[in-house]
Design a protein around this motif. Structure first.
Motif, PDB file in Angstrom:
ATOM      1  N   ALA A  13       0.992  -1.249  -0.162  1.00 56.74           N
ATOM      2  CA  ALA A  13      -0.005   0.084  -0.060  1.00 56.74           C
ATOM      3  C   ALA A  13       0.861   1.105   0.164  1.00 56.74           C
ATOM      4  N   ILE A  14       2.052   1.312   0.627  1.00 53.43           N
ATOM      5  CA  ILE A  14       2.719   2.336   0.733  1.00 53.43           C
ATOM      6  C   ILE A  14       3.554   2.632  -0.562  1.00 53.43           C
ATOM      7  N   ARG A  16       2.271   1.638  -3.368  1.00 49.97           N
ATOM      8  CA  ARG A  16       1.294   2.209  -4.245  1.00 49.97           C
ATOM      9  C   ARG A  16       1.066   3.540  -4.227  1.00 49.97           C
ATOM     10  N   CYS A  17       0.831   4.000  -2.928  1.00 50.03           N
ATOM     11  CA  CYS A  17       0.543   5.378  -2.710  1.00 50.03           C
ATOM     12  C   CYS A  17       1.731   6.242  -3.185  1.00 50.03           C
ATOM     13  N   GLY A  20       1.798   6.746  -6.752  1.00 52.09           N
ATOM     14  CA  GLY A  20       0.830   7.352  -7.523  1.00 52.09           C
ATOM     15  C   GLY A  20       1.364   9.123  -7.311  1.00 52.09           C
ATOM     16  N   ALA A  21       1.897   9.261  -6.030  1.00 53.63           N
ATOM     17  CA  ALA A  21       2.299  10.481  -5.904  1.00 53.63           C
ATOM     18  C   ALA A  21       3.442  11.007  -7.001  1.00 53.63           C
ATOM     19  N   VAL A  29       5.811  12.550  -0.126  1.00 52.25           N
ATOM     20  CA  VAL A  29       4.627  12.655   0.703  1.00 52.25           C
ATOM     21  C   VAL A  29       5.028  12.637   2.199  1.00 52.25           C
ATOM     22  N   LEU A  34       0.663   9.738   4.393  1.00 56.19           N
ATOM     23  CA  LEU A  34       0.325   8.490   4.292  1.00 56.19           C
ATOM     24  C   LEU A  34      -0.404   7.558   5.312  1.00 56.19           C
ATOM     25  N   GLU A  37      -4.034   8.510   4.738  1.00 57.45           N
ATOM     26  CA  GLU A  37      -4.693   7.836   3.467  1.00 57.45           C
ATOM     27  C   GLU A  37      -4.560   6.125   3.581  1.00 57.45           C
ATOM     28  N   LEU A  38      -3.687   5.769   4.235  1.00 59.38           N
ATOM     29  CA  LEU A  38      -3.724   4.263   4.073  1.00 59.38           C
ATOM     30  C   LEU A  38      -4.248   3.609   5.451  1.00 59.38           C
TER      31      LEU A  38
END
Length: 94
Positions: A13-14, A16-17, A20-21, A29, A34, A37-38
């Motif tokens: 997840a980190i 992917r986040c 995306g940034a 970020v 983080l 959002e997660l």
């Protein structure tokens, strides 16, 4: 206690986040963004970021409380994301 599957899910997840940034031209970020959002507890976020940093996939600036102040993908992290499909739980072993 966090399971191995959960730790992998958090790391994916980190990644992917952060990827995306990068795609949105915001390569760095904040740790707070983080976490929010997660929806990760600070301990799990810190552990996942430390692991990914040790693997060379992310760069992390740490606060004095040992939580991420900011995080960003390294060049190796970007390459990893472009080569791997981490859309499911079977993602990276990172």
């Amino acid at each position: 206690m966090t399971t191995l599957r959960e730790r992998r899910t958090y790391r994916n997840a980190i990644l992917r986040c952060l990827y995306g940034a990068v795609e949105r031209n915001r390569p760095e970020v904040s740790g707070t963004a983080l976490r929010d959002e997660l929806q990760l507890p600070d301990d799990d976020l810190s552990a996942a970021c430390a692991y990914l940093a040790d693997e060379g996939l992310v760069a992390v600036d740490w606060t004095s409380h040992n939580t991420p102040a900011t995080a960003s993908l390294t060049h190796e992290g970007i390459r990893f994301m472009e080569e791997e499909d981490i859309s499911g739980d079977s993602g990276p072993t990172a």
